[in-house]
Design a protein around this motif. Structure first.
Motif, mmCIF file in Angstrom:
data_model
loop_
_atom_site.group_PDB
_atom_site.id
_atom_site.type_symbol
_atom_site.label_atom_id
_atom_site.label_comp_id
_atom_site.label_asym_id
_atom_site.label_seq_id
_atom_site.Cartn_x
_atom_site.Cartn_y
_atom_site.Cartn_z
ATOM 1 N N MET A 204 181.501 -31.799 116.402
ATOM 2 C CA MET A 204 181.220 -31.938 117.830
ATOM 3 C C MET A 204 179.828 -31.424 118.172
ATOM 4 O O MET A 204 179.103 -32.039 118.964
ATOM 5 N N LEU A 205 179.436 -30.310 117.579
ATOM 6 C CA LEU A 205 178.085 -29.796 117.812
ATOM 7 C C LEU A 205 177.036 -30.742 117.231
ATOM 8 O O LEU A 205 175.957 -30.913 117.800
ATOM 9 N N GLY A 206 177.375 -31.361 116.083
ATOM 10 C CA GLY A 206 176.464 -32.347 115.506
ATOM 11 C C GLY A 206 176.262 -33.531 116.430
ATOM 12 O O GLY A 206 175.133 -34.009 116.623
ATOM 13 N N LEU A 207 177.354 -34.005 117.043
ATOM 14 C CA LEU A 207 177.240 -35.102 118.003
ATOM 15 C C LEU A 207 176.417 -34.673 119.218
ATOM 16 O O LEU A 207 175.556 -35.433 119.691
ATOM 17 N N TYR A 208 176.678 -33.474 119.715
ATOM 18 C CA TYR A 208 175.944 -32.987 120.893
ATOM 19 C C TYR A 208 174.451 -32.903 120.589
ATOM 20 O O TYR A 208 173.609 -33.318 121.401
ATOM 21 N N PHE A 209 174.114 -32.414 119.397
ATOM 22 C CA PHE A 209 172.697 -32.333 118.992
ATOM 23 C C PHE A 209 172.102 -33.730 118.891
ATOM 24 O O PHE A 209 170.964 -33.970 119.324
ATOM 25 N N PHE A 210 172.865 -34.668 118.318
ATOM 26 C CA PHE A 210 172.372 -36.038 118.153
ATOM 27 C C PHE A 210 172.049 -36.661 119.505
ATOM 28 O O PHE A 210 171.003 -37.276 119.696
ATOM 29 N N VAL A 211 172.969 -36.506 120.466
ATOM 30 C CA VAL A 211 172.784 -37.126 121.774
ATOM 31 C C VAL A 211 171.668 -36.451 122.568
ATOM 32 O O VAL A 211 170.903 -37.120 123.280
ATOM 33 N N GLU A 212 171.538 -35.146 122.443
ATOM 34 C CA GLU A 212 170.592 -34.402 123.270
ATOM 35 C C GLU A 212 169.204 -34.262 122.654
ATOM 36 O O GLU A 212 168.225 -34.044 123.374
ATOM 37 N N ARG A 213 169.082 -34.368 121.334
ATOM 38 C CA ARG A 213 167.814 -34.017 120.690
ATOM 39 C C ARG A 213 167.149 -35.140 119.905
ATOM 40 O O ARG A 213 165.974 -35.047 119.564
ATOM 41 N N THR A 214 167.874 -36.194 119.556
ATOM 42 C CA THR A 214 167.271 -37.238 118.735
ATOM 43 C C THR A 214 166.766 -38.394 119.606
ATOM 44 O O THR A 214 167.148 -38.541 120.770
ATOM 45 N N LYS A 215 165.929 -39.226 118.996
ATOM 46 C CA LYS A 215 165.372 -40.373 119.715
ATOM 47 C C LYS A 215 166.464 -41.351 120.114
ATOM 48 O O LYS A 215 166.476 -41.867 121.241
ATOM 49 N N MET A 216 167.396 -41.615 119.181
ATOM 50 C CA MET A 216 168.495 -42.521 119.510
ATOM 51 C C MET A 216 169.388 -41.922 120.586
ATOM 52 O O MET A 216 169.896 -42.640 121.461
ATOM 53 N N GLY A 217 169.586 -40.617 120.551
ATOM 54 C CA GLY A 217 170.375 -39.964 121.590
ATOM 55 C C GLY A 217 169.736 -40.111 122.955
ATOM 56 O O GLY A 217 170.436 -40.350 123.961
#
Length: 354
Positions: A204-217
């Motif tokens: 869940m933290l990995g998903l949150y990081f992906f959505v909030e911090r990556t370009k695709m997110g």
């Protein structure tokens, strides 16, 4: 002044207020009576808490799929419970192969990781296929149309897997290492009740990081806010939607394996229906479209299911309380929709959508 108050008085608001008071009083009385009776030991309460955390983590992972899809397409993917089922039911055969060869208990960590990867891959592919075949042609249609299609897709997946794997119930083999008792804060609990929520939290933290911090997110959040503007900014809307369904499917597949490790029995083609509805309840509870809300809502619902029957219902003198955990979950959904439909954290919507 009294006349002005009477003019503003609303009987519906008054009835709802009294309903809230009755519910809160009933909960308080149930908790007071259960604590005073001292029927359960501290270790039994601790076991219920950790079991609730484990079950709630599974709900939270499934709820992520509802939240992600709703945030992008403003639709409820009611076939998501079957995506969860697909990963769990497929991997049960892999788990038995690993168990029969001795690999599962000789290398439990590696075996479980392989099982999670396979389940995530199956659920990801299936979720993307469902989106391509069932949902993509309906973009721009009235919101009721995709909803009905999602329900149809749910039944189609159930009976497809019944045809593929049969209707009988199956069970995951026991992983001996996960059944060992460990001491946490002075209480002995099975290791599986710690491994499941810890692993789910990492995902869940990995998903949150992906959505909030990556370009695709960032692209996903942009599409969620306004698809037309996002398209003008050069964002590939179609690609974002596919990745959204892929992420939701991967998390649901992982949740299926965690469920098999935590509750090995009851694996069959119909197993996704109730967890899917409960995960939807968790998403609504936290605030649909809100990732953090889905996490908190899932954990809260798991704790309510685990503790509620013994802590609240038993204190009210209700018989057979452990058979009523499903009723508690769906009662919670009704109460949320009545009193706070936006959820704990609030539904994340742009002004244009609201």
């Amino acid at each position: 002044m009294l006349r002005r108050y009477l003019e503003r008085f609303n009987w519906l608001d008054f009835i709802l207020l009294m309903f809230r008071v009755v519910i809160l009083v009933a909960i308080a009385i149930g908790i007071f009576n259960s604590v005073r009776a001292a029927k359960y030991t501290d270790n039994q309460w601790a076991t219920l808490v950790f079991a609730g955390l484990a079950q709630g983590s599974i709900y939270a992972l499934i709820a992520m799929g509802y939240t992600l899809v709703y945030g992008i397409l403003l639709m409820i993917n009611f076939a998501h419970g079957e995506i969860y089922m697909a990963g769990a039911l497929t991997v049960v055969f892999i788990a038995h192969i690993f168990n029969d060869s001795g690999f599962l208990n000789a290398q439990p960590l590696l075996a479980i990781l392989i099982m999670i990867v396979i389940a995530a891959a199956v659920s990801t592919i299936l979720n993307v296929v469902v989106e391509r075949l069932a949902y993509k042609p309906l973009r721009g249609a009235p919101r009721l149309v995709p909803l009905i299609t999602a329900i149809g897709a749910s039944f189609a997946l159930q009976y497809t897997f019944r045809g593929l794997y049969g209707a009988q119930y199956r069970a995951y083999p026991e992983v001996k290492a996960l059944r060992e008792l460990v001491t946490v804060f002075g209480y002995k609990v099975p290791l599986v009740q710690l491994v499941v929520p810890a692993s789910a939290l990492v995902l869940m933290l990995g998903l949150y990081f992906f959505v909030e911090r990556t370009k695709m997110g960032k692209a996903m959040r942009s599409v969620s806010e306004d698809k037309d503007v996002a398209r003008l900014m050069g964002i590939n809307i179609d690609r974002v939607i596919v990745i959204t369904f892929a992420l939701g499917g991967a998390l649901a597949g992982a949740a299926g394996v965690f469920n098999g490790l935590f509750r090995p029995q009851g694996i069959n083609f119909y197993m996704g229906f109730f967890p899917g509805l409960k995960a939807f309840t968790a998403a609504v509870l936290g605030g649909i479209g809100n990732i953090a809300g889905a996490m908190v809502g899932g954990v809260f619902l798991g704790l309510l299911e685990s503790l509620g029957p013994n802590l609240i219902l038993e204190g009210l003198g209700i018989p057979s309380v452990n058979q009523l955990k499903d009723a508690l979950s769906f009662t919670m959904l009704v109460l949320i929709l009545i009193f706070r439909p936006q959820g704990i954290f609030g539904e994340r919507l742009a002004e244009k959508k609201a």
